[in-house]
Design an enzyme around this catalytic site. Sequence first.
Site, PDB file in Angstrom:
ATOM      1  N   VAL A  17      -2.037  -8.260  30.620  1.00 46.76           N
ATOM      2  CA  VAL A  17      -0.860  -7.702  29.927  1.00 46.76           C
ATOM      3  C   VAL A  17       0.430  -8.184  30.597  1.00 46.76           C
ATOM      4  CG1 VAL A  17       0.388  -5.577  29.384  1.00 46.76           C
ATOM      5  CG2 VAL A  17      -2.084  -5.696  29.029  1.00 46.76           C
ATOM      6  N   GLY A 137      -1.233   1.144  22.109  1.00 45.65           N
ATOM      7  CA  GLY A 137      -0.850  -0.252  22.362  1.00 45.65           C
ATOM      8  C   GLY A 137       0.429  -0.661  21.670  1.00 45.65           C
ATOM      9  N   GLU A 193     -15.270  -1.541  27.376  1.00 43.91           N
ATOM     10  CA  GLU A 193     -15.237  -1.812  28.823  1.00 43.91           C
ATOM     11  C   GLU A 193     -16.655  -1.804  29.382  1.00 43.91           C
ATOM     12  OE1 GLU A 193     -12.395  -2.019  30.639  1.00 43.91           O
ATOM     13  OE2 GLU A 193     -10.913  -1.303  29.188  1.00 43.91           O
ATOM     14  N   LYS A 208      -4.027  10.473  25.651  1.00 42.26           N
ATOM     15  CA  LYS A 208      -3.006   9.969  24.733  1.00 42.26           C
ATOM     16  C   LYS A 208      -2.417  11.125  23.902  1.00 42.26           C
ATOM     17  CE  LYS A 208      -5.055   5.348  24.412  1.00 42.26           C
ATOM     18  NZ  LYS A 208      -6.113   4.555  23.760  1.00 42.26           N
TER      19      LYS A 208
HETATM   20  N1  HSE Z   1      -9.641   1.722  26.015  1.00 35.50           N
HETATM   21  C1  HSE Z   1      -8.677   2.030  25.016  1.00 35.50           C
HETATM   22  C2  HSE Z   1      -9.326   1.997  23.646  1.00 35.50           C
HETATM   23  C3  HSE Z   1      -7.506   1.097  24.975  1.00 35.50           C
HETATM   24  O1  HSE Z   1     -10.531   1.727  23.507  1.00 35.50           O
HETATM   25  O2  HSE Z   1      -8.611   2.282  22.707  1.00 35.50           O
HETATM   26  C4  HSE Z   1      -6.525   1.383  26.063  1.00 35.50           C
HETATM   27  O3  HSE Z   1      -5.930   2.618  25.882  1.00 35.50           O
END
Ligand code: HSE
Length: 435
Positions: A17, A137, A193, A208
């Site tokens: 990023v 994002g 991930e 979030k």
């Molecule tokens: N890991 C997050 C997602 C993105 O799968 O949306 C980063 O916040």
Amino acid sequence: MSDPKTIGVGLIGMGVVGEGVVQLLQERSDHFKSARGVDLVLKRVAVRDISKPRDVELPTGVLTDDANVVIEDPEVRIVIENMGGLEPAGEFCLRALQAGKDLVTANKALLAEQGGDLFDAAARHNADIAYEASVCGGIPIIRSLTDGLVANRIESMYGILNGTTNYILTKMTDKGGEFDSILRQAQDLGFAEADPTMDIDGTDAAQKLSLLSRIAFHTALPPNLILKEGISHISPLDIDFAKELGYTIKLLAIAKSKAGRIEARVHPSLVPSGALLANIKDEFNAVEIVGSAVGPQVLYGRGAGQLPTASAVVSDLVDLAERRLTRNGPSRSPLSVLPPSAPIPPEEIETSFYCRFTVYDRPGVLAHIARIFSEVGISIATVIQQGRSETEEGTVPLIITTHKAKEASMRSAVDEINNLDVITRKPQIIRIEQL
Ligand code: HSE
């Protein structure tokens, strides 16, 4: 426009990023100067290994392997934290704010854990924190809430805030398959991930939602107090029965203002298949915001990735730089300092429910379950029982959907039903949102 004014920028951490941020700063520099009157100059960039080859070029002398050099440089007015993780990122952010520098970060875990201290430090030192990139994002959701929708009381937000879980649920719905095997495919393709725990169990979406609630409802909900359920228990059977009933399963993050209190929850939900949010596919994110003046609005886009995330970081940078240069002060600090407050207790929340019971196919089973629902005041909306085979011989899935009921009533009914000897597995309960 008069000559652009220069503002020094420092970057701590230059991963994927960070390189995207440098790329956008270089590509859009002329536009920022001519249209916004700001000349953003990258003065210092701290990385772990100066000798590592990079995809972007920096002027000589900008790279350092010491984050203190960034924080202590008097020419750096805005610090971008791009390290991720809690420490030492938290320490660096705090010290940058204490030095009166504005901070841009995408680090939602850090804001969720240490946001109180960081916002306090910002207010005390006349500094600002901008965190557009931490939620969804590249979607300008924070800017929409703070600026575009400032004339509205926000009534509710419904979000698909996590791309990993949306990707998995989309594939389970469109192509079929078990959660575990689709998660592995998602990891192979880079959509999940290596350790996706915080995505899968709803933690990422709850963090979030907490950040969005801070802005939408001026309340600091600790993410660990938000009702949270992940998606690992969703089975292909649930996807199929949901379809049969006209619904699609999504991991929704929901916050609503109710008579001065906030209902906040993250969990898989059955949403009507025709609804906009039901059709947000793959790794995309979307948020439906209902404002008192505008009514419903949906923001949709990429919630992760190099350039979408860098887009949000750079938008924060331009905004902070403009504020500093034209008004010489932070803008958001009064909003930022908020005492922690608890959401409405989960037991009080009311929704409709989808229930899948695995039962022996005997006379009286449905009547027995229906009686337990009626005793706690839950009204049944639909029932499906088909002779679909399950692993245990002689059992069938019994699907019941309910009208709206209190969470506490549903929990007590399920506890009682779970004790029946005709039930062979833990019941599957998923909330329904009509949107
Ligand atoms: N890991 C997050 C997602 C993105 O799968 O949306 C980063 O916040």
